[in-house]
Design a protein around this motif. Structure first.
Motif, mmCIF file in Angstrom:
data_model
loop_
_atom_site.group_PDB
_atom_site.id
_atom_site.type_symbol
_atom_site.label_atom_id
_atom_site.label_comp_id
_atom_site.label_asym_id
_atom_site.label_seq_id
_atom_site.Cartn_x
_atom_site.Cartn_y
_atom_site.Cartn_z
ATOM 1 N N ASP A 233 0.859 -1.220 0.023
ATOM 2 C CA ASP A 233 -0.016 0.143 -0.239
ATOM 3 C C ASP A 233 0.845 1.302 0.045
ATOM 4 O OD1 ASP A 233 -2.218 -1.650 0.261
ATOM 5 O OD2 ASP A 233 -2.387 -1.586 2.254
ATOM 6 N N VAL A 234 0.257 2.279 -0.518
ATOM 7 C CA VAL A 234 1.337 3.636 -0.930
ATOM 8 C C VAL A 234 0.290 4.638 -0.179
ATOM 9 C CG1 VAL A 234 2.300 5.021 -2.586
ATOM 10 C CG2 VAL A 234 2.341 2.451 -2.735
ATOM 11 N N GLY A 235 0.994 5.624 0.594
ATOM 12 C CA GLY A 235 0.543 6.717 1.038
ATOM 13 C C GLY A 235 0.773 7.992 0.415
ATOM 14 N N VAL A 236 0.194 8.929 -0.240
ATOM 15 C CA VAL A 236 0.604 10.122 -0.957
ATOM 16 C C VAL A 236 -0.210 11.079 -0.442
ATOM 17 C CG1 VAL A 236 0.880 10.882 -3.305
ATOM 18 C CG2 VAL A 236 1.185 8.506 -3.017
ATOM 19 N N THR A 237 0.311 12.581 -0.372
ATOM 20 C CA THR A 237 -0.515 13.482 0.103
ATOM 21 C C THR A 237 -1.116 14.019 -1.061
ATOM 22 O OG1 THR A 237 1.647 14.827 0.070
ATOM 23 C CG2 THR A 237 1.271 14.009 1.970
ATOM 24 N N LEU A 238 -2.041 14.892 -0.966
ATOM 25 C CA LEU A 238 -2.672 15.352 -2.143
ATOM 26 C C LEU A 238 -1.763 16.271 -3.025
ATOM 27 C CD1 LEU A 238 -5.836 16.668 -0.638
ATOM 28 C CD2 LEU A 238 -6.012 15.012 -2.433
ATOM 29 N N GLY A 239 -1.847 16.323 -4.336
ATOM 30 C CA GLY A 239 -1.181 16.993 -5.174
ATOM 31 C C GLY A 239 0.114 16.414 -5.522
ATOM 32 N N GLN A 240 0.540 15.357 -4.746
ATOM 33 C CA GLN A 240 1.835 14.816 -5.145
ATOM 34 C C GLN A 240 1.918 13.789 -6.009
ATOM 35 O OE1 GLN A 240 4.544 16.222 -3.595
ATOM 36 N NE2 GLN A 240 3.441 17.516 -2.904
ATOM 37 N N THR A 284 1.458 5.038 -12.212
ATOM 38 C CA THR A 284 1.866 6.411 -11.718
ATOM 39 C C THR A 284 0.693 7.335 -11.822
ATOM 40 O OG1 THR A 284 4.146 5.837 -12.519
ATOM 41 C CG2 THR A 284 3.664 8.200 -11.999
ATOM 42 N N PHE A 285 0.553 8.080 -10.874
ATOM 43 C CA PHE A 285 -0.328 9.478 -10.777
ATOM 44 C C PHE A 285 0.646 10.299 -10.556
ATOM 45 C CE2 PHE A 285 -2.483 5.572 -8.666
ATOM 46 C CZ PHE A 285 -3.534 5.531 -9.288
ATOM 47 N N PHE A 286 0.363 11.487 -11.519
ATOM 48 C CA PHE A 286 1.162 12.491 -11.586
ATOM 49 C C PHE A 286 0.803 13.809 -10.755
ATOM 50 C CE2 PHE A 286 2.228 10.380 -15.648
ATOM 51 C CZ PHE A 286 3.325 10.239 -15.578
ATOM 52 N N ASN A 287 -0.336 13.687 -10.267
ATOM 53 C CA ASN A 287 -1.202 14.893 -9.433
ATOM 54 C C ASN A 287 -2.140 14.067 -8.571
ATOM 55 O OD1 ASN A 287 -1.975 17.251 -8.085
ATOM 56 N ND2 ASN A 287 -2.353 18.199 -9.944
ATOM 57 N N VAL A 288 -1.995 13.676 -7.418
ATOM 58 C CA VAL A 288 -2.986 12.942 -6.742
ATOM 59 C C VAL A 288 -4.152 13.729 -6.200
ATOM 60 C CG1 VAL A 288 -3.474 11.332 -4.772
ATOM 61 C CG2 VAL A 288 -1.246 10.808 -6.357
#
Length: 373
Positions: A233-240, A284-288
């Motif tokens: 699982d991967v945690g990413v902040t908004l916009g990252q 890949t998400f370029f802008n979460v």
């Protein structure tokens, strides 16, 4: 021209040779033919000569005085009589012919040259023969080998290797790469029952005798369905930028598919890129955004089956410990302005406000941030 046929059924082979030589050399008809019990010095048997295929053979016999005729014979064929070549084989040639020696040469010896050779010498008084048996050794050569194989896991496999040579070669199998001494055979056949993916690789057949060794290899490919490593699982902040990875072990290599719930995801869709490279696939998400968070499924597929794993993309909140020094300094600056307002502590003597040290400011900032949680 008269043709004389020697009947070997009625006389021994030795008598036939002598009779042929009489005709060749025009020996007197009354010259007695010696039997095996007579004058062994006139008929000499040399030790066997062993030679390898492809080498050059020299055959020599001594002449002596009062020699009138000489000849070299190979079984029933005449090779040379004196300086006259009877053989049409270009490999055969005369080396020496004098009162002491009669030598011929046979180049590039082959298995067909094996057998009995006789040097016949006619002196003024009696004939004399010297015989020698030639043994031709042939290096081993693999003549029939299983082709490279592609099989499914669980199949039975038989590898075959046949070779020629003289002496007869010993044949064996072994797993060459990756090396596995437990998987071998000392015969022409190697059988592998219920083959697994771990038996795939390069197998070597070896044929050897006293002369040389010949080796050839077979590549064995084992197909099996995909198995997928557990997703992380991967945690990413908004916009990252966020990356989900999927790894599959399969032969042939697996094709990958990505799903969000029941909806398949394609590359270049809503700011998403999918990149496959061998056993790996990357989403890949370029802008979460808020809509990107959730559960994703990676499926690996080949002709033998499929496997999948789930990966969650979740919101990662910034913690105090992850704040950069610039963030802390900015927060401290803002709080310092607050402390220098109307409620700031005044120095009793000077009437000026007391300026907190940076360490104190940082402690205050940390305390305020912790109270927010």
């Amino acid at each position: 021209m008269k043709m004389v046929v020697c009947g070997c059924c009625a006389a021994s082979w030795r008598r036939c040779v002598v009779m042929s030589l009489r005709l060749l050399f025009l020996l007197p008809a009354g010259l007695p033919v010696r039997s095996q019990g007579e004058s062994q010095s006139d008929n000499k048997q040399m030790d066997n000569i062993t030679i390898r295929q492809g080498e050059t053979l020299f055959l020599s016999c001594s002449q002596g005085d009062f020699v009138t005729h000489t000849a070299w014979l190979n079984r029933s064929s005449i090779l040379y009589t004196g300086e006259d070549k009877w053989s049409v084989d270009p490999r055969v040639s005369l080396v020496t012919l004098n009162q002491d020696e009669f030598t011929i040469k046979i180049e590039d010896v082959d298995l067909a040259d094996e057998g009995q050779y006789i040097c016949a010498v006619q002196t003024s008084s009696r004939p004399r023969t010297t015989s020698v048996h030639i043994i031709v050794q042939v290096p081993p050569k693999i003549v029939n080998l299983s082709k490279d194989l592609v099989v499914n896991e669980g199949s039975n496999v038989t590898l075959m290797c046949l070779a020629n040579g003289k002496p007869e070669p010993a044949i064996g199998w072994r797993m060459l790469s990756p090396s596995d001494d437990s998987l071998s055979s000392d015969s022409e056949v190697l059988e592998i029952l219920f083959i697994s993916r771990y038996r795939a690789g390069v197998y070597e057949c070896t044929a050897s005798n006293d002369i040389a060794v010949d080796t050839q290899t077979v590549e064995l490919t084992v197909n099996y369905p995909p198995s997928v490593s557990d997703g992380r699982d991967v945690g990413v902040t908004l916009g990252q930028r966020g990356v989900l990875q999927c790894e599959a072990d399969a032969v042939p290599e697996a094709d990958f598919e990505w799903y969000r719930d029941d909806r398949r995801i394609f590359s270049d869709f809503d700011g998403i890129e999918i990149e496959d490279a061998g056993a790996f696939s990357k989403l890949t998400f370029f802008n979460v955004s808020e809509a990107d968070y959730g559960n994703y499924t990676c499926i690996a597929i080949n002709k033998l089956g499929s496997a999948n794993t789930s990966i969650i993309l979740y919101v990662e909140t910034a913690s105090v410990l992850e704040m950069t020094s610039s963030d802390l300094e900015q927060t401290a600056f803002e709080n310092n302005d607050m402390l220098e307002g109307p409620g700031a502590v005044q120095d009793g003597n000077s009437g000026t406000s007391t300026v907190f040290t940076p360490t104190c400011l940082l402690l205050v900032v940390l305390l305020q941030l912790l109270l927010k949680f």
